[in-house]
Design a protein around this motif. Structure first.
Motif, mmCIF file in Angstrom:
data_model
loop_
_atom_site.group_PDB
_atom_site.id
_atom_site.type_symbol
_atom_site.label_atom_id
_atom_site.label_comp_id
_atom_site.label_asym_id
_atom_site.label_seq_id
_atom_site.Cartn_x
_atom_site.Cartn_y
_atom_site.Cartn_z
ATOM 1 N N SER A 230 0.827 -1.215 0.000
ATOM 2 C CA SER A 230 0.000 0.000 0.000
ATOM 3 C C SER A 230 0.857 1.259 0.000
ATOM 4 O O SER A 230 0.483 2.281 -0.596
ATOM 5 N N HIS A 231 2.019 1.208 0.641
ATOM 6 C CA HIS A 231 2.931 2.350 0.603
ATOM 7 C C HIS A 231 3.637 2.449 -0.742
ATOM 8 O O HIS A 231 4.001 3.551 -1.174
ATOM 9 N N MET A 232 3.834 1.327 -1.419
ATOM 10 C CA MET A 232 4.373 1.377 -2.770
ATOM 11 C C MET A 232 3.365 1.976 -3.746
ATOM 12 O O MET A 232 3.757 2.596 -4.745
ATOM 13 N N ILE A 233 2.086 1.800 -3.471
ATOM 14 C CA ILE A 233 1.061 2.437 -4.317
ATOM 15 C C ILE A 233 1.154 3.954 -4.220
ATOM 16 O O ILE A 233 0.960 4.665 -5.217
ATOM 17 N N LYS A 234 1.488 4.474 -3.036
ATOM 18 C CA LYS A 234 1.679 5.922 -2.903
ATOM 19 C C LYS A 234 2.840 6.401 -3.767
ATOM 20 O O LYS A 234 2.754 7.473 -4.393
ATOM 21 N N LEU A 235 3.920 5.634 -3.810
ATOM 22 C CA LEU A 235 5.043 5.999 -4.679
ATOM 23 C C LEU A 235 4.638 5.921 -6.148
ATOM 24 O O LEU A 235 5.081 6.738 -6.955
ATOM 25 N N TYR A 236 3.807 4.953 -6.477
ATOM 26 C CA TYR A 236 3.332 4.822 -7.864
ATOM 27 C C TYR A 236 2.522 6.051 -8.287
ATOM 28 O O TYR A 236 2.685 6.560 -9.405
ATOM 29 N N HIS A 237 1.685 6.554 -7.398
ATOM 30 C CA HIS A 237 0.879 7.735 -7.733
ATOM 31 C C HIS A 237 1.712 9.013 -7.726
ATOM 32 O O HIS A 237 1.431 9.944 -8.486
ATOM 33 N N SER A 238 2.732 9.094 -6.870
ATOM 34 C CA SER A 238 3.538 10.314 -6.799
ATOM 35 C C SER A 238 4.575 10.396 -7.909
ATOM 36 O O SER A 238 4.808 11.477 -8.473
ATOM 37 N N LEU A 239 5.195 9.276 -8.273
ATOM 38 C CA LEU A 239 6.228 9.289 -9.315
ATOM 39 C C LEU A 239 5.680 9.034 -10.705
ATOM 40 O O LEU A 239 6.287 9.476 -11.689
ATOM 41 N N GLY A 240 4.568 8.310 -10.795
ATOM 42 C CA GLY A 240 4.008 8.002 -12.100
ATOM 43 C C GLY A 240 4.413 6.622 -12.576
ATOM 44 O O GLY A 240 5.432 6.063 -12.131
ATOM 45 N N PRO A 241 3.637 6.051 -13.498
ATOM 46 C CA PRO A 241 3.936 4.683 -13.971
ATOM 47 C C PRO A 241 5.216 4.583 -14.777
ATOM 48 O O PRO A 241 5.783 3.495 -14.887
ATOM 49 N N GLU A 242 5.678 5.676 -15.370
ATOM 50 C CA GLU A 242 6.901 5.604 -16.163
ATOM 51 C C GLU A 242 8.135 5.474 -15.277
ATOM 52 O O GLU A 242 9.043 4.699 -15.571
ATOM 53 N N LYS A 243 8.176 6.223 -14.174
ATOM 54 C CA LYS A 243 9.346 6.182 -13.286
ATOM 55 C C LYS A 243 9.253 5.049 -12.268
ATOM 56 O O LYS A 243 10.284 4.533 -11.830
ATOM 57 N N PHE A 244 8.030 4.679 -11.889
ATOM 58 C CA PHE A 244 7.860 3.636 -10.876
ATOM 59 C C PHE A 244 6.791 2.664 -11.375
ATOM 60 O O PHE A 244 5.617 2.725 -10.992
ATOM 61 N N PRO A 245 7.168 1.721 -12.256
ATOM 62 C CA PRO A 245 6.178 0.815 -12.881
ATOM 63 C C PRO A 245 5.758 -0.308 -11.931
ATOM 64 O O PRO A 245 6.269 -1.435 -11.990
ATOM 65 N N LEU A 246 4.807 -0.030 -11.078
ATOM 66 C CA LEU A 246 4.330 -1.012 -10.102
ATOM 67 C C LEU A 246 3.313 -1.942 -10.754
ATOM 68 O O LEU A 246 2.433 -1.505 -11.507
ATOM 69 N N ASN A 247 3.438 -3.214 -10.466
ATOM 70 C CA ASN A 247 2.520 -4.201 -11.026
ATOM 71 C C ASN A 247 1.135 -4.062 -10.394
ATOM 72 O O ASN A 247 0.997 -3.764 -9.207
ATOM 73 N N GLU A 248 0.113 -4.288 -11.176
ATOM 74 C CA GLU A 248 -1.268 -4.190 -10.690
ATOM 75 C C GLU A 248 -1.536 -5.293 -9.677
ATOM 76 O O GLU A 248 -1.111 -6.436 -9.837
ATOM 77 N N GLN A 249 -2.269 -4.952 -8.612
ATOM 78 C CA GLN A 249 -2.563 -5.929 -7.564
ATOM 79 C C GLN A 249 -3.914 -5.622 -6.938
ATOM 80 O O GLN A 249 -4.299 -4.458 -6.796
#
Length: 502
Positions: A230-249
């Protein structure tokens, strides 16, 4: 006269007078010696005595007695001698105290060693890495190593935390009690495997105010993988999918909400486990319903994420200021890259990888030791799937170097927390220097490949990272040249082959 009587009647005043002084006063005036003539001298004759005549000294055998005549300055001289004697006594006492203090300071100061508790299995002997090390050159480090299952504790508000250790060492049961000053945690504090929930020990260490690497706050937060995600999702929203490509979960708190998923195949993870345990690949909806019944029986939460057809796995680790990147390719064909046979090799550290691990290292107040796991799909995209804390396993051919980096990091942290001394990490300068050299080396190899003109478009389009040493390894390991390529043929139809980097 009354004043003199009062003064002479004072006992303290009389005690300070010289010996025989009061006897001389009480005996009255001394008799004058008889004259040489029978006729007494008249007062006028006495007044006419020449001043040049010396006074007559009485004989030693006369009736005047043996006491000397009192002098006007006798009392003052006696009083000053008493004062001088007291001053000399004070000076002697001060000199004795100074010499005692100097002798005490000359003795070697024996300082109590600082106790480091390392929570890890017995495959790594951490005592040999801290042997001979000191905090600021003054305090020795005493290492106590045990697993979570071998310790128990009691924490007090005023006196801190007391550890009771019961372990088997060399076939002998060892029982010890000690008060740790610092803790290095290299084991998972929680797993859903029966008997592996040690979160109460983490709470006890925090209750006792014991400092640790990583922080006890982060250790407790890492006891739940969905909470970390859930904290990695915050990084995904703040940095964007291009810089922080988090896998969907997708997160399911219980089995009742596990109805269906939008796409198949998916990977279902049940509860909190490690090393690939509790992960199942689901191909269709019927299999998904079967897994739902298993989750209901386990009475735990579950997550599902799209299955990525991976080409290789990526792991970026950070130990203090040292960075390394690894690529793992499955050889056995298992969809889990950490199961079965796999090929592991170190790859070049890029700014993209550095951004991933630096962003995750800011979670929960800061992570001194962490690693990011990602998957590089056959579609050419990267997918971040997990972040690990200080309990991460060490891999690759630089395991000994990584352990030494952890040792230096712990010593610097202990100096900062216990002694208030902040010392820079020695690897910080190497990191930037070797990173610069790696960029120059990469640029030079790219220019040589461009000049040879032999790079195939299919190989450049695969997106695989460059096989090279990490930019932040030691000088003896940073640059190891590969085999020298054979000389190119001089025929008109020959093509130059690019050097193979291994």
């Amino acid at each position: 006269m009354n004043y003199l009587r009062r003064r002479l009647s004072d006992s303290s005043f009389v005690a300070n007078l010289p010996n025989g002084y009061m006897m001389d006063l009480q005996s009255g005036p001394r008799p004058t010696p008889p004259s040489s003539t029978s006729n007494p001298a008249s007062p006028a004759t006495e007044r006419r005595t020449p001043p040049s005549l010396p006074p007559q000294v009485p004989a030693s055998g006369s009736a005047l007695g043996s006491s000397p005549a009192p002098t006007p300055g006798g009392f003052l001289s006696s009083f000053s001698s008493v004062v001088k004697t007291a001053q000399l006594a004070q000076n002697a006492a001060a000199a004795a105290k100074a010499s005692a203090a100097a002798a005490e300071a000359a003795k070697p100061v024996i300082r109590k060693p600082k106790i480091l508790l390392v929570i890890d299995d017995l495959h790594t002997d951490w005592a040999k890495y801290f042997r001979g090390k000191k905090l600021n050159g003054e305090y020795d480090i005493r290492v106590e190593q045990a697993e979570f299952s071998e310790i128990n504790l009691a924490s007090y508000m005023s006196t801190g935390c007391m550890i009771d250790m019961q372990a088997i060492r060399g076939g002998t049961k060892v029982v010890r009690s000690f008060k740790p000053d610092f803790v290095l945690i290299r084991q998972h504090a929680y797993s859903m495997t029966p008997g592996e929930d040690f979160r109460s020990l983490v709470i006890g260490l925090q209750y006792g105010g014991v400092a640790s690497i990583n922080s006890l706050l982060s250790i407790y937060n890492f006891c739940s993988k969905p909470w970390v995600f859930s904290h990695m999702i915050k990084l995904y929203h703040s940095l964007g999918p291009e810089k922080f490509p988090l896998n969907e979960q997708t997160f399911y708190p219980n089995h009742t909400q596990m109805v269906t998923t939008p796409t198949f195949p998916v990977v279902v993870k049940m509860g909190h486990a490690h090393a690939g345990i509790g992960k199942i690949k689901v191909e269709n909806e019927l299999d998904f319903q079967d897994i739902t019944s298993v989750v209901a029986l386990a009475r735990t939460y579950a997550t599902s994420e799209p299955y990525v057809l991976s080409k290789y796995d990526i792991r970026i680790q950070k130990i203090g200021n040292n960075y390394k990147a690894y690529m793992r390719t499955s050889i056995s064909g298992n969809w889990k890259a950490n199961t079965g046979s796999a090929m592991l090799e170190q790859i070049a550290m890029t700014d993209r990888y550095r951004l991933w691990v630096d962003s995750c290292a800011e979670m929960f107040g800061g992570l001194d030791i962490c690693a990011v796991k990602a998957v590089h799909g056959k579609d050419g995209n990267d997918y971040i799937i997990e972040v690990m804390d200080s309990s991460m396993p060490l891999i690759g051919e630089h395991v000994e170097e990584d352990r030494q980096l952890i040792t230096d990091l712990v010593i610097n942290k202990m100096c900062s927390v216990l002694l208030g001394i902040n010392t820079p990490q020695p690897s910080a300068v190497k990191v930037n220097l070797f990173h610069l050299f790696s960029r120059v080396n990469t640029h030079s190899s790219a220019l040589s490949g461009h000049r040879s003109g032999s790079g195939s478009p299919s190989q450049s389009a695969q997106g695989s990272p460059q096989r090279a040493r990490s930019a932040n390894t030691s000088p003896s390991q940073a640059f190891q040249p590969g085999p020298i390529p054979p000389p190119a043929a001089t025929g008109p139809g020959s093509q130059k082959q690019p050097p193979q980097l291994k």
